[in-house]
Design a protein around this motif. Sequence first.
Motif, PDB file in Angstrom:
ATOM      1  N   PHE A 238     102.041   4.516  32.048  1.00 31.49           N
ATOM      2  CA  PHE A 238     101.084   4.210  31.018  1.00 31.49           C
ATOM      3  C   PHE A 238     100.672   2.773  30.778  1.00 31.49           C
ATOM      4  O   PHE A 238      99.714   2.616  30.221  1.00 31.49           O
ATOM      5  N   LYS A 239     101.599   2.019  31.227  1.00 30.06           N
ATOM      6  CA  LYS A 239     101.708   0.347  31.136  1.00 30.06           C
ATOM      7  C   LYS A 239     101.534   0.125  29.677  1.00 30.06           C
ATOM      8  O   LYS A 239     100.802  -0.716  29.239  1.00 30.06           O
ATOM      9  N   TRP A 240     102.049   0.673  28.637  1.00 27.10           N
ATOM     10  CA  TRP A 240     102.124   0.349  27.233  1.00 27.10           C
ATOM     11  C   TRP A 240     102.944  -0.693  26.968  1.00 27.10           C
ATOM     12  O   TRP A 240     104.095  -1.026  27.849  1.00 27.10           O
ATOM     13  N   SER A 241     102.643  -1.492  25.866  1.00 23.73           N
ATOM     14  CA  SER A 241     103.305  -2.799  25.504  1.00 23.73           C
ATOM     15  C   SER A 241     104.641  -2.356  24.998  1.00 23.73           C
ATOM     16  O   SER A 241     104.867  -1.156  24.339  1.00 23.73           O
ATOM     17  N   LYS A 242     105.532  -3.357  24.546  1.00 21.21           N
ATOM     18  CA  LYS A 242     106.881  -2.898  23.920  1.00 21.21           C
ATOM     19  C   LYS A 242     106.684  -2.791  22.737  1.00 21.21           C
ATOM     20  O   LYS A 242     106.975  -1.712  21.872  1.00 21.21           O
ATOM     21  N   VAL A 243     105.270  -3.454  22.127  1.00 24.40           N
ATOM     22  CA  VAL A 243     104.949  -3.349  20.602  1.00 24.40           C
ATOM     23  C   VAL A 243     104.707  -2.053  20.257  1.00 24.40           C
ATOM     24  O   VAL A 243     104.715  -1.451  19.504  1.00 24.40           O
TER      25      VAL A 243
END
Length: 383
Positions: A238-243
Amino acid sequence: MNNRLLRVFCLSSAVYFTQGIETLPSQGLFYYLKESLKFTPEKIMLISGVITFAWLVKPAIGYIVDNFLNKKIWILISLSCSALLAAVIGSNHLPLAFLVGMLIVSSAWAAFRDVSVDGIMCVEGKQHNATGKIQSVQWISISVATLITGIGGGYIAEKWDYTTGYLCLIPVYIIAGAFAYFYNAGEPIRRETASKFIQDMKTLLGSRRLVWAGLFVFLYQFAPSFGTPLLFVQKDVFKWSKVWIGALGTIGTVFAVIGALLYFKFSQKINLKKWLFFSVFLGAATTLSYLHYTPATAVAYDIVYSLMGMFVFLMILDFMARNSIPGLEAASFALLTSLSNLAVVASNFCGAFLLPVLGLQGLIVMSSAASFLCLFIIPKIIV
């Protein structure tokens, strides 16, 4: 609400808030293992299982808490040791073996604290017919802490790393210690050697109801785990950020709080046998839904299942508290919760072993099927 019960609520809230905030470094630690050390999902799952070993021997901890000093003193000792360990872990990047060892010890002191406050919950809760209410307050507190760790943990992981997270825990331990210090324990400090160990063990293991309850709890909680692989999907697919991953956890926690509030309201009215039976089928269905895992469904699942999951989880804890043995509340409740923790660790190990064999989708199907293992025990534990 009488003053005694209010004091129990306050102490329980402080201890469980601390337990929740202790996950602040977890995201940073996960990314350290994944990105810096290049560990696979299976290896991270195995390490997670090893770290929680102390939670598998909670009956022994419960026996110590029931027979030496008192529960308030053990809470103060555990908070002091946890603060010291947080300072050591947060001071530098430790060698992996030493880091894991420190985390095991830290987890052990958290288990002492958990067993002590749960022993107080069982004693006071059964006296006031409020085990479900106290546990709801406990888990509302831990959920509020999780709200903070969801965003805060993601931000720390993005800007710094897990060491910063551990240093941030030290003031929390100090504040929780102040709550514990001013709590009136209502029980003497026992310094004598416990002399009834064999008799007490016979009482625990000789209770058929407790044995059946323990088997139910283990089978109810056991299912091959696939949570860590889903985190890899969120980050790598999904390439989601850590935040954002942390924020999603925070959103889910808001709905978990709603679930806890609902259980607080209805805990004394629900039919446990009927609801436990229904929850087995609900759990199997929700697990299968992860076969369709997209960015949109990931958000929906986290929201809806957080609410339902908290309600069901508190129902299981309430069931365990009601089945604790008088005079051995800390030990008997700890026995049941340790079986629950054993099921979680076994689920992690089983998931780590089966993931390369079955793949993620096969693992999800296997996990759903495992949900039905406990059905035949429900008639034996609740009349």
